[in-house]
Design a protein around this motif. Structure first.
Motif, PDB file in Angstrom:
ATOM      1  N   ALA A  66      25.492  -1.951 -13.964  1.00  0.00           N
ATOM      2  CA  ALA A  66      26.925  -1.704 -13.807  1.00  0.00           C
ATOM      3  C   ALA A  66      27.477  -2.335 -12.532  1.00  0.00           C
ATOM      4  O   ALA A  66      28.697  -2.533 -12.413  1.00  0.00           O
ATOM      5  N   GLU A  67      26.603  -2.652 -11.568  1.00  0.00           N
ATOM      6  CA  GLU A  67      27.039  -3.252 -10.309  1.00  0.00           C
ATOM      7  C   GLU A  67      27.174  -4.776 -10.403  1.00  0.00           C
ATOM      8  O   GLU A  67      27.812  -5.389  -9.555  1.00  0.00           O
ATOM      9  N   LEU A  68      26.556  -5.371 -11.390  1.00  0.00           N
ATOM     10  CA  LEU A  68      26.515  -6.833 -11.472  1.00  0.00           C
ATOM     11  C   LEU A  68      27.860  -7.386 -11.923  1.00  0.00           C
ATOM     12  O   LEU A  68      28.533  -6.805 -12.784  1.00  0.00           O
ATOM     13  N   VAL A  69      28.237  -8.537 -11.358  1.00  0.00           N
ATOM     14  CA  VAL A  69      29.553  -9.094 -11.677  1.00  0.00           C
ATOM     15  C   VAL A  69      29.506 -10.558 -12.107  1.00  0.00           C
ATOM     16  O   VAL A  69      30.372 -11.002 -12.869  1.00  0.00           O
ATOM     17  N   PHE A  85      13.717   5.422 -14.114  1.00  0.00           N
ATOM     18  CA  PHE A  85      13.816   3.965 -14.064  1.00  0.00           C
ATOM     19  C   PHE A  85      14.938   3.473 -14.976  1.00  0.00           C
ATOM     20  O   PHE A  85      15.681   2.546 -14.629  1.00  0.00           O
ATOM     21  N   ARG A  86      15.086   4.089 -16.131  1.00  0.00           N
ATOM     22  CA  ARG A  86      16.193   3.724 -17.018  1.00  0.00           C
ATOM     23  C   ARG A  86      17.535   3.961 -16.325  1.00  0.00           C
ATOM     24  O   ARG A  86      18.453   3.141 -16.433  1.00  0.00           O
ATOM     25  N   ALA A  87      17.650   5.095 -15.638  1.00  0.00           N
ATOM     26  CA  ALA A  87      18.895   5.395 -14.927  1.00  0.00           C
ATOM     27  C   ALA A  87      19.157   4.372 -13.825  1.00  0.00           C
ATOM     28  O   ALA A  87      20.298   3.945 -13.616  1.00  0.00           O
ATOM     29  N   LEU A  88      18.102   3.968 -13.122  1.00  0.00           N
ATOM     30  CA  LEU A  88      18.244   2.940 -12.087  1.00  0.00           C
ATOM     31  C   LEU A  88      18.748   1.640 -12.693  1.00  0.00           C
ATOM     32  O   LEU A  88      19.673   1.004 -12.171  1.00  0.00           O
ATOM     33  N   LEU A  89      18.170   1.231 -13.808  1.00  0.00           N
ATOM     34  CA  LEU A  89      18.576  -0.026 -14.434  1.00  0.00           C
ATOM     35  C   LEU A  89      20.015   0.038 -14.924  1.00  0.00           C
ATOM     36  O   LEU A  89      20.769  -0.941 -14.786  1.00  0.00           O
ATOM     37  N   ARG A  90      20.423   1.175 -15.482  1.00  0.00           N
ATOM     38  CA  ARG A  90      21.822   1.310 -15.919  1.00  0.00           C
ATOM     39  C   ARG A  90      22.771   1.203 -14.728  1.00  0.00           C
ATOM     40  O   ARG A  90      23.822   0.551 -14.809  1.00  0.00           O
ATOM     41  N   ARG A  91      22.406   1.857 -13.638  1.00  0.00           N
ATOM     42  CA  ARG A  91      23.255   1.819 -12.439  1.00  0.00           C
ATOM     43  C   ARG A  91      23.353   0.412 -11.879  1.00  0.00           C
ATOM     44  O   ARG A  91      24.444  -0.065 -11.522  1.00  0.00           O
ATOM     45  N   VAL A  92      22.223  -0.272 -11.789  1.00  0.00           N
ATOM     46  CA  VAL A  92      22.228  -1.629 -11.249  1.00  0.00           C
ATOM     47  C   VAL A  92      23.036  -2.556 -12.143  1.00  0.00           C
ATOM     48  O   VAL A  92      23.855  -3.354 -11.653  1.00  0.00           O
TER      49      VAL A  92
END
Length: 207
Positions: free
Chosen positions: A14-17, A5-12
């Motif tokens: 990084a996608e936000l602009v 879940f931590r990895a998912l949150l980090r990935r998401v």
């Protein structure tokens, strides 16, 4: 909070602009992360209902649906199933891997059938790696027939899609079903599969 879940949150993240996306992300985290009892905090059932609403509401970004589905799925809430299957068949391998992880935890009785349909679809071979691995993990009645069908097709195909073919051989080895003997023998004719196929045959034959 588990590592996936931590990895998912980090990935998401990084996608936000845009500032609006960051605000929406922070609000979603308030629902997804259980920080324990706090004044004014929604109850667990209320949080789950709100997360489930994200899965069916219009114009929700994919990352929001993914976070909501992950949170519900690891809690055993089957309302996440359809979104997780969609993500299992997504074009980005990292999203497929995350969905497979959660589907393995969810244990919805529909999962094996859905994974088998994705793994055996000749039009979706490029996305079949994680469905194949999920079938191995599930050890469902659908697992061996789906892996056999997929591997047999890949052995005969001009493009063998080696990562998926290897995953099929590894899965058949782990499952140890003697129905795999014929196809594993055929896999030995390919240099990239021979050693894995030999190991699988030894296991299938009880060696």
């Amino acid at each position: 909070m588990e590592d996936e879940f931590r990895a998912l949150l980090r990935r998401v993240r990084a996608e936000l602009v845009s500032p609006a996306e960051f605000t929406a992300y922070e609000r979603l985290l308030e629902l997804a992360v259980d920080g324990g009892p706090a004044p004014g905090a929604p109850a667990a059932a209320d949080r789950a209902d709100r997360l489930a609403g994200i899965l069916v509401a219009g114009e929700q970004p994919l990352w929001a649906r993914e976070i909501a589905a992950f949170t519900l799925g690891v809690q055993g809430d089957r309302r996440a199933f359809e979104t997780l299957v969609l993500l299992l068949n997504y074009r980005e391998p990292v999203r497929c891997a995350t969905a497979a992880h959660v589907l393995g935890r969810l244990r919805d009785p529909r999962t094996a059938r859905a994974a088998a349909a994705l793994a055996t679809n000749p039009l979706r071979t490029a996305y079949a790696l994680h469905p194949v691995r999920l079938l191995t993990e599930l050890r469902a009645p659908e697992s061996v027939p789906a892996l056999l069908s997929t591997l047999e097709r890949l052995l005969a195909a001009p493009d063998h899609c080696w990562p998926v073919a290897r995953a099929c051989v590894e899965g058949l080895s782990a499952l140890g079903d003697d129905r795999a003997t014929r196809v594993l023998l055929a896999a030995r004719s390919h240099d990239r599969l021979r050693s894995l196929a030999d190991e699988a045959l030894a296991r299938v034959r009880g060696g």
